[in-house]
Design an enzyme around this catalytic site. Structure first.
Site, PDB file in Angstrom:
ATOM      1  CE1 TYR A 141       1.676   5.611  -0.456  1.00  0.00           C
ATOM      2  CE2 TYR A 141       2.323   5.691  -2.588  1.00  0.00           C
ATOM      3  CZ  TYR A 141       2.604   5.665  -1.299  1.00  0.00           C
ATOM      4  OH  TYR A 141       3.786   5.987  -1.103  1.00  0.00           O
ATOM      5  CE  LYS A 189      -0.310   6.547  16.324  1.00  0.00           C
ATOM      6  NZ  LYS A 189       0.758   6.576  16.964  1.00  0.00           N
ATOM      7  CG  ASP A 221       4.040   5.552  17.492  1.00  0.00           C
ATOM      8  OD1 ASP A 221       3.806   4.269  17.468  1.00  0.00           O
ATOM      9  OD2 ASP A 221       3.664   6.394  18.304  1.00  0.00           O
ATOM     10  CG  ASP A 245       6.557   5.124   0.671  1.00  0.00           C
ATOM     11  OD1 ASP A 245       7.515   4.432  -0.153  1.00  0.00           O
ATOM     12  OD2 ASP A 245       6.554   6.098   0.768  1.00  0.00           O
ATOM     13  CG  ASP A 249      12.633   4.598   1.388  1.00  0.00           C
ATOM     14  OD1 ASP A 249      12.448   3.903   0.638  1.00  0.00           O
ATOM     15  OD2 ASP A 249      12.964   5.967   1.029  1.00  0.00           O
TER      16      ASP A 249
HETATM   17  C1  IPM Z   1       8.346   3.271  -3.632  1.00  0.00           C
HETATM   18  C2  IPM Z   1       8.324   4.786  -4.170  1.00  0.00           C
HETATM   19  C3  IPM Z   1       6.872   4.922  -4.973  1.00  0.00           C
HETATM   20  C4  IPM Z   1       5.847   4.981  -3.597  1.00  0.00           C
HETATM   21  C5  IPM Z   1       6.805   6.323  -5.356  1.00  0.00           C
HETATM   22  C6  IPM Z   1       7.557   6.558  -6.682  1.00  0.00           C
HETATM   23  C7  IPM Z   1       5.112   6.421  -6.032  1.00  0.00           C
HETATM   24  O1  IPM Z   1       8.411   5.610  -3.112  1.00  0.00           O
HETATM   25  O2  IPM Z   1       8.146   2.527  -4.462  1.00  0.00           O
HETATM   26  O3  IPM Z   1       8.492   3.308  -2.498  1.00  0.00           O
HETATM   27  O4  IPM Z   1       5.731   5.827  -2.669  1.00  0.00           O
HETATM   28  O5  IPM Z   1       5.217   3.630  -3.837  1.00  0.00           O
HETATM   29 MN    MN Z   2       9.091   4.772  -1.360  1.00  0.00          MN
END
Ligand code: IPM
Ligand code: MN
Length: 361
Positions: A141, A189, A221, A245, A249
């Site tokens: 990032y 990894k 993975d 990240d 999710d």
């Molecule tokens: C999160 C989001 C952010 C990230 C984006 C919006 C920059 O996906 O907070 O998980 O990738 O960190």
């Molecule tokens: Mn995210």
């Protein structure tokens, strides 16, 4: 107690969910006579449109002058063609860097009231309680060099970590594990990447100071699979920025909706709080958004920035209670003859507020 919070509601559903969350937070804090001072700042797409930059200096100054920053969401389809450093997301990344919080705490939990919302079977998710500690200021990032060379048709980013950057986030994760079930899983990894080999070696080194915490390592993975197959086996999980990240999710699937999940970023000058969900432009402004992730984020503000544990816990119980009573926002409804009482964003906010009041009375 007095707490100064900068609210950067941002884009899409950000403003509507943070409005409800701030009202719940005010309700909970006021019972004990605590004073919450709210200021507002622009970030993301709304700031690009109004101020010509995703992170205006004014917002940054106000953030650094606050006890906590509460962010809604950033991003919108109209900005998709902009370069990474001009997009709404750049505002959020700039804010994260300026505040300096490097440990992003992201819980992933199963609520029995929402068991039908998960595509995973109830027997797999029952009792899941994972705390992800995502490193937030390093890796691909922020790593340099980074470039998309349009001439040569080559692009690259740099996944980079220093020993110190890994050690400080590992320490936070180990301390959190000590207060929980004393298990830490570090995700990397290391079978392919040097940066992951440094990560693993450093985590092992720091963990030696925490002999009461059981440490394991997983490749990212394989971890993606374990989270779906046996999520109950994990307590605290620490990992680098990009892996975190993605895995958080994925873990939203356990709860059944990303709209339910809060996060807190600690370790810097000012703590930053944000729900995990995005700006969801497709449902923005329609009263459909689920404010519970933002509301649970307000509980984290009270816990980590105000030391108001009773009030934080009251918000969390109120959310469960409202779900138990069959209230749902539209995103949480499955099927036609569900028998739920479907509420709008503001109705759900009011319901939780009312319940918090009862609990703290
Ligand atoms: C999160 C989001 C952010 C990230 C984006 C919006 C920059 O996906 O907070 O998980 O990738 O960190
Ligand atoms: Mn995210």
């Amino acid at each position: 107690m007095q707490l100064k919070i900068l609210v950067t509601a941002g884009d899409g559903i950000g403003p509507e969910v943070t409005r409800e969350a701030v009202a719940v937070l005010q309700e909970a804090a006021s019972v004990g006579g605590n004073e919450i001072i709210i200021t507002e700042g622009r970030i993301g797409g709304i700031a690009i449109t109004t101020d010509g930059t995703p992170l205006p200096q004014k917002t940054l100054d106000a953030a650094l002058d606050s006890d906590a920053v509460f962010l809604g969401a950033v991003g919108g389809n109209e900005f998709n063609s902009l370069a990474p450093d001009k997009r709404p997301e750049a505002g959020l990344l700039g804010l994260r860097a300026a505040l300096g919080g490097f440990a992003n705490l992201r819980p992933a939990f199963a609520l029995k009231e929402l068991a039908v919302n998960s595509p995973l079977r109830a027997e797999i998710i029952d009792g899941v309680d994972i705390l992800f500690v995502r490193e937030l200021l390093g890796g691909a990032y922020f790593g340099k060099p980074r470039e998309w060379n349009k001439e040569t048709g080559v692009a690259f980013n740099t996944m980079i970590y220093s020993r110190e950057e890994v050690a400080r986030v590992a320490r936070v994760a180990l301390q959190l594990a000590q207060k929980r079930r004393k298990k830490l899983c570090s995700v990397d990894k290391a079978n392919v990447l040097e940066v992951s080999q440094l990560w693993r070696a450093t985590v092992i080194e720091v963990a030696a100071e925490f002999p009461d915490v059981a440490l394991e390592h997983q490749y990212v993975d394989a971890m993606a699979m374990h989270i779906m197959n046996r999520p109950r086996d994990f307590d605290v999980v620490v990992t680098e920025n990009l892996f975190g990240d993605i895995l958080t999710d994925e873990s939203g699937v356990i709860t059944g909706s990303l709209g339910m999940l809060p996060s807190a970023t600690i370790g810097g000058k000012v703590n930053l709080y944000e729900p995990i969900h995005g700006s969801a432009p497709d449902i923005a402004g329609k009263g459909l958004a689920n404010p519970l992730g933002a509301i649970l984020t307000s509980a984290l503000i009270l816990r980590h920035s105000a030391g108001l544990e009773t009030e934080a816990a009251a918000i969390e119980s109120a959310v469960r209670k409202v779900l138990e009573q069959g209230f749902r926002t539209a995103d949480l409804v499955r099927g036609k003859d569900h028998g739920y009482k479907v509420l709008s964003t503001t109705e759900m906010g009011a319901k939780v507020r009312e319940t918090v009041k009862q609990i703290l009375a």
